[in-house]
Design a protein around this motif. Structure first.
Motif, PDB file in Angstrom:
ATOM      1  N   HIS A  32       0.840  -1.199   0.000  1.00 45.54           N
ATOM      2  CA  HIS A  32       0.000   0.000   0.000  1.00 45.54           C
ATOM      3  C   HIS A  32       0.879   1.254   0.000  1.00 45.54           C
ATOM      4  N   SER A  36       1.271   4.072  -2.932  1.00 45.06           N
ATOM      5  CA  SER A  36       0.883   5.470  -2.716  1.00 45.06           C
ATOM      6  C   SER A  36       2.061   6.432  -2.834  1.00 45.06           C
ATOM      7  N   SER A  76      -6.512   1.264  -6.492  1.00 44.54           N
ATOM      8  CA  SER A  76      -5.615   2.416  -6.589  1.00 44.54           C
ATOM      9  C   SER A  76      -5.728   3.091  -7.952  1.00 44.54           C
TER      10      SER A  76
END
Length: 192
Positions: A32, A36, A76
């Motif tokens: 994650h 990001s 995402s």
């Protein structure tokens, strides 16, 4: 948490050898954070993840935080295929979603499929992401036109695509069996 990871030469790495043991959610958080931030993965973080697969148990699979991070990663707007691919390479994806684990490296031979099932599913996520971003809009004009109106359902579309062939190779019809798997997994991912 984020203090468990460091940036090492533009790559995400573990702060110490115990980050996964101390908080198994970090096995999902690694991917994650990388997605990001756009960081590459340090081999130490990846290798320790693979050596830590036993930490991915029922508790982690049912962890609200781990599942929220996973759904965010899957949906995402950056590079979900890349993150899921790295997650698959370490073995984390197949342990976190055991039904996905069953199709890892499974060959399927027919005129439509030239990839293993897991590869096909990961490519599908990449294609959906590319259609949404516009880079495959010419090839898929209808999907490109419809996706903006489905913003509220994005997570459902990504989840359905990730799971659509997850029951391949079972004796039963993979569509019916896949529907059962999806129904079983839905509550984990916050879906009715």
């Amino acid at each position: 948490g984020t203090k468990d990871f460091i940036v090492d030469n533009q790559r995400i790495n573990i702060a110490n050898e115990n980050v996964y043991k101390n908080d198994p959610v970090n096995l999902i958080r690694l991917f994650h954070i990388a997605d990001s931030t756009g960081l590459e993965y340090h081999p130490d973080a990846m290798q320790l993840a693979t050596r830590s697969l036993a930490l991915i148990d029922a508790d982690l699979r049912n962890s609200a935080k781990a599942n929220r991070l996973f759904v965010e990663l899957l949906c995402s707007e950056r590079q979900p295929e890349l993150a899921l691919r790295r997650m698959n390479e370490t073995g984390v994806l197949g342990r976190f979603i055991p039904d996905f684990g069953k199709v890892v490296a499974m060959m399927q031979f027919n005129m439509y499929h030239h990839y293993t099932v897991d590869e096909h599913l990961l490519r599908c996520i990449g294609n959906l992401s590319d259609i949404e971003k516009g880079s495959l809009a010419k090839e898929h004009p209808l999907a490109y036109k419809l996706l903006p109106g489905l913003k509220a359902e994005r997570h459902l579309i990504y989840m359905a695509l990730l799971l659509h062939d997850v029951a391949k190779g079972r004796p039963e019809d993979h569509s019916l069996e896949g529907a059962k798997i999806a129904a079983k997994l839905a509550p984990r991912f916050g879906l009715s």
